[in-house]
Design an enzyme around this catalytic site. Structure first.
Site, PDB file in Angstrom:
ATOM      1  CE  LYS A 131      -0.320  -0.391   5.047  1.00  0.00           C
ATOM      2  NZ  LYS A 131      -1.162  -0.867   6.169  1.00  0.00           N
ATOM      3  CE1 TYR A 152      11.325  32.161   1.760  1.00  0.00           C
ATOM      4  CE2 TYR A 152      11.698  29.788   1.725  1.00  0.00           C
ATOM      5  CZ  TYR A 152      11.313  30.953   1.083  1.00  0.00           C
ATOM      6  OH  TYR A 152      10.910  30.899  -0.217  1.00  0.00           O
TER       7      TYR A 152
HETATM    8  C1  LIG Z   1      -0.441  -1.887   6.860  1.00  0.00           C
HETATM    9  C2  LIG Z   1      -0.994  -3.137   7.376  1.00  0.00           C
HETATM   10  C3  LIG Z   1      -0.176  -4.272   7.576  1.00  0.00           C
HETATM   11  C4  LIG Z   1       1.335  -4.218   7.429  1.00  0.00           C
HETATM   12  O1  LIG Z   1       1.892  -3.680   8.605  1.00  0.00           O
HETATM   13  P1  LIG Z   1       3.491  -3.547   8.796  1.00  0.00           P
HETATM   14  O2  LIG Z   1       3.603  -3.076  10.188  1.00  0.00           O
HETATM   15  O3  LIG Z   1       3.940  -2.546   7.809  1.00  0.00           O
HETATM   16  O4  LIG Z   1       4.065  -4.892   8.577  1.00  0.00           O
HETATM   17  C5  LIG Z   1      -0.791  -5.455   7.941  1.00  0.00           C
HETATM   18  N1  LIG Z   1      -2.114  -5.519   8.136  1.00  0.00           N
HETATM   19  C6  LIG Z   1      -2.937  -4.454   7.989  1.00  0.00           C
HETATM   20  C7  LIG Z   1      -4.400  -4.597   8.228  1.00  0.00           C
HETATM   21  C8  LIG Z   1      -2.410  -3.225   7.613  1.00  0.00           C
HETATM   22  O5  LIG Z   1      -3.208  -2.157   7.479  1.00  0.00           O
END
Ligand SMILES: *Cc1c(COP(=O)(O)O)cnc(C)c1O
Length: 392
Positions: free
Chosen positions: A38, A262
């Protein structure tokens, strides 16, 4: 390896591949690894990260939203099992199902919604203590499982939960309670529906507790070589995959009393040479790092001075006129050179945040260049070319 750019993220796909293999080494051989890609693969590029993860032994991919799923399908991941983990509006649900992605449900109403949208594969989520998506009620969760199992066109594919404190090694108790609650419920579901895929663990839970592995683990941050506990990734044998680089575009003398940037936040106490790097918060290098961070130039740490602006920042190169020879040199904001390294964990600590946010923050303006241990990834380059041609 690649042409110099004002800001550049180099991503080593071979490191992602090895990180997945390392994580797989913690699992029983029949346990699946789902690579979470993601948010554009936590800023690393979703498609190259997904490809590397599959090469390293992942069997599933997961994203948060339907558009991410649609893009992966379009980018050549036509058949890989794909899970959309997030909440979905009506439009998004239809989009996800059309992309043949599995979706997450936690009420009978949602099962009906999936059926009405033409059917698809669902994973029922129990909120065992995260307090976000999912139902907290074990009886209701079982009702959703049965509704999914008997609904026309709906396939009960999995049951899942998500841990709230797996990354906090000091909080054994909440994690243990979640694990216990979920294990018991998932065990019941599995007895009635043996084909169901049971999954719960994120990266932290995967590394910390074998009993949390079940049939599949969902690893994100660790596949990119970042430590879910915010410590040195090398501890768990993980290799950071992303480097963020810029270069010294200009070196100039800043006389005592003169300022840079700045707000005149930096005023030189004595004569010193400043390097200007054409990277800033518009590239994801957060303004809150003003006067706090360091970058590697010529194999040495140099302090950031003055306010970080959208497109530029300044570093103090010291009083030695030899600093002028650093003009044109590479500057490493995240990465390792010679014996020095700056990790996403270090940046996160300076910002009082987590490594996840550091790589996710790198903006779309920064080109990602994918390579294998420093060798040009010709295949990826050719693919990008085709996509570029198609867009033109
Ligand atoms: C993002 C997510 C993961 C992965 O988590 P990490 O800590 O990056 O390994 C797993 N399960 C769900 C539901 C998530 O939203």
């Amino acid at each position: 390896m690649s042409a110099q750019r004002r800001a550049l993220a180099r991503v080593n796909v071979a490191a992602i591949e090895r990180n997945v293999a390392t994580l797989r080494g913690h699992l029983r051989s029949e346990t699946e690894l789902c690579a979470v890609v993601k948010a554009d693969g936590y800023g690393h590029g979703a498609a190259p990260a997904a490809r590397a993860a599959l090469a390293g032994g992942a069997g599933w991919l997961a994203v948060a939203g339907s558009l991410e799923a649609v893009r992966l399908r379009a980018e050549g991941f036509g058949e890989v099992p794909l899970l959309v983990m997030g909440a979905l509006s009506g439009t998004e649900l239809r989009e996800a199902l059309a992309a043949r992605a599995d979706v997450v449900v936690w009420s009978e109403r949602e099962v009906a919604r999936v059926a009405a949208a033409g059917g698809g594969r669902v994973h029922v989520k129990l909120d065992s203590g995260m307090g976000r998506l999912g139902t907290r009620d074990v009886r209701e969760a079982s009702g959703v499982v049965e509704a999914a199992a008997r609904s026309e066109g709906v396939r009960l594919a999995g049951v899942m939960t998500h841990f709230a404190t797996a990354d906090d090694a000091g909080d054994g108790e909440h994690f243990a309670r979640q694990l216990e609650l979920f294990s018991e419920w998932a065990g019941q579901v599995k007895r009635a529906h043996p084909h169901v895929l049971v999954h719960a663990a994120n990266s932290a839970a995967t590394l910390r507790e074998g009993r949390a592995h079940f049939d599949m683990v969902r690893c994100g941050v660790a596949i990119y070589g970042m430590d879910p506990f915010g410590e040195d990734p090398a501890r768990a044998g993980l290799e950071p995959a992303l480097e963020l680089c810029s270069y010294v575009a200009e070196v100039k003398l800043c006389r005592a009393g003169e300022s840079a940037g700045y707000g005149r936040r930096f005023v030189a106490r004595g004569d010193t040479y400043l390097g200007v790097l054409p990277i800033g918060y518009g590239d994801g290098w957060r303004r809150a790092l003003s006067e706090r961070g360091e970058v590697l130039i010529g194999g040495r740490r140099r302090p950031l001075v003055g306010t970080i602006s959208m497109d530029n920042l300044t570093v103090d190169l010291g009083a030695d006129p030899a600093a002028a020879t650093l003009r044109g040199r590479e500057a490493v904001l995240i990465g390792a050179r010679e014996r020095e390294r700056i990790t996403a964990e270090e940046i996160a600590a300076r910002l009082a945040t987590i490594n996840y946010e550091v790589t996710c923050a790198v903006t779309a303006r920064v080109p990602r260049v994918h390579h294998r241990d420093g060798r040009h990834d010709a295949e990826a380059q050719a693919r990008r070319q085709r996509i570029g041609d198609a867009a033109a």
